[in-house]
Design a protein around this motif. Structure first.
Motif, PDB file in Angstrom:
ATOM      1  N   THR A 245       0.730  -1.220  -0.125  1.00 33.49           N
ATOM      2  CA  THR A 245      -0.005   0.024  -0.063  1.00 33.49           C
ATOM      3  C   THR A 245       0.754   1.210   0.084  1.00 33.49           C
ATOM      4  OG1 THR A 245      -0.127  -0.183   2.378  1.00 33.49           O
ATOM      5  CG2 THR A 245      -2.154  -1.098   1.158  1.00 33.49           C
ATOM      6  N   ASN A 246       2.051   1.064   0.375  1.00 27.34           N
ATOM      7  CA  ASN A 246       2.925   2.405   0.460  1.00 27.34           C
ATOM      8  C   ASN A 246       4.211   1.911  -0.347  1.00 27.34           C
ATOM      9  OD1 ASN A 246       4.546   4.547   1.200  1.00 27.34           O
ATOM     10  ND2 ASN A 246       4.612   4.060   3.247  1.00 27.34           N
ATOM     11  N   LYS A 247       4.181   2.759  -1.646  1.00 24.67           N
ATOM     12  CA  LYS A 247       5.502   2.540  -2.403  1.00 24.67           C
ATOM     13  C   LYS A 247       6.594   2.876  -2.013  1.00 24.67           C
ATOM     14  CE  LYS A 247       4.635   6.178  -5.419  1.00 24.67           C
ATOM     15  NZ  LYS A 247       4.501   6.785  -6.600  1.00 24.67           N
ATOM     16  N   ASN A 248       6.611   3.769  -0.556  1.00 26.78           N
ATOM     17  CA  ASN A 248       7.933   4.074  -0.319  1.00 26.78           C
ATOM     18  C   ASN A 248       8.302   3.334   0.751  1.00 26.78           C
ATOM     19  OD1 ASN A 248       7.940   6.261  -2.251  1.00 26.78           O
ATOM     20  ND2 ASN A 248       6.672   7.632  -0.879  1.00 26.78           N
ATOM     21  N   ASP A 249       7.849   2.091   1.220  1.00 24.37           N
ATOM     22  CA  ASP A 249       8.172   1.367   2.195  1.00 24.37           C
ATOM     23  C   ASP A 249       9.394   0.426   1.778  1.00 24.37           C
ATOM     24  OD1 ASP A 249       8.564  -0.321   4.565  1.00 24.37           O
ATOM     25  OD2 ASP A 249       6.374  -0.771   4.576  1.00 24.37           O
ATOM     26  N   LYS A 250      10.584   0.957   1.762  1.00 21.97           N
ATOM     27  CA  LYS A 250      11.745   0.019   1.278  1.00 21.97           C
ATOM     28  C   LYS A 250      11.935  -1.190   2.019  1.00 21.97           C
ATOM     29  CE  LYS A 250      14.097   4.135  -0.342  1.00 21.97           C
ATOM     30  NZ  LYS A 250      13.808   3.942  -1.754  1.00 21.97           N
TER      31      LYS A 250
ATOM     32  N   ASN B 260      11.983  -4.790   0.030  1.00 27.57           N
ATOM     33  CA  ASN B 260      13.210  -5.674  -0.183  1.00 27.57           C
ATOM     34  C   ASN B 260      12.705  -7.091   0.501  1.00 27.57           C
ATOM     35  OD1 ASN B 260      15.016  -3.902  -0.918  1.00 27.57           O
ATOM     36  ND2 ASN B 260      15.584  -2.989   1.016  1.00 27.57           N
ATOM     37  N   ASP B 261      11.905  -7.139   1.336  1.00 28.77           N
ATOM     38  CA  ASP B 261      11.279  -8.351   1.943  1.00 28.77           C
ATOM     39  C   ASP B 261      10.580  -9.028   0.801  1.00 28.77           C
ATOM     40  OD1 ASP B 261      12.388  -7.892   4.539  1.00 28.77           O
ATOM     41  OD2 ASP B 261      10.387  -7.174   5.261  1.00 28.77           O
ATOM     42  N   ILE B 262       9.810  -8.268  -0.102  1.00 28.91           N
ATOM     43  CA  ILE B 262       9.237  -8.969  -1.136  1.00 28.91           C
ATOM     44  C   ILE B 262      10.189  -9.698  -2.008  1.00 28.91           C
ATOM     45  CG2 ILE B 262       7.528  -8.972  -3.172  1.00 28.91           C
ATOM     46  CD1 ILE B 262       6.176  -6.831  -1.248  1.00 28.91           C
ATOM     47  N   ILE B 263      11.244  -8.821  -2.310  1.00 27.43           N
ATOM     48  CA  ILE B 263      12.247  -9.082  -3.237  1.00 27.43           C
ATOM     49  C   ILE B 263      13.030 -10.506  -2.945  1.00 27.43           C
ATOM     50  CG2 ILE B 263      14.327  -8.189  -4.566  1.00 27.43           C
ATOM     51  CD1 ILE B 263      13.042  -5.634  -4.645  1.00 27.43           C
ATOM     52  N   LYS B 264      13.272 -10.457  -1.553  1.00 24.70           N
ATOM     53  CA  LYS B 264      14.223 -11.727  -0.969  1.00 24.70           C
ATOM     54  C   LYS B 264      13.386 -12.820  -1.275  1.00 24.70           C
ATOM     55  CE  LYS B 264      16.813  -9.145   2.596  1.00 24.70           C
ATOM     56  NZ  LYS B 264      16.920  -8.719   3.893  1.00 24.70           N
TER      57      LYS B 264
END
Length: 58
Positions: free
Chosen positions: A42-47, A51-55
């Protein structure tokens, strides 16, 4: 997911449309099974969340 360059540089015309249709007709069906619950970002700025999704793909 289409990238910006694909959206802006890809010219969809009769020739490419036929090739795309042929590729779709010739592709094999893939069943997708989700092993984890789907999370919406929901927040595209939540780095940290990004990163958790990419991992998860590693």
């Amino acid at each position: 997911m289409a990238t910006k360059s694909f959206q802006t540089e890809f010219t969809f015309n009769q020739k490419t449309g036929r090739k795309l249709a042929t590729a779709l007709d010739g592709s094999r069906k893939t069943d997708i099974n989700l092993s984890k619950p789907v999370e919406f970002l929901t927040n595209k700025n939540d780095k940290k969340k990004i990163n958790d999704i990419i991992k998860d793909f590693d």
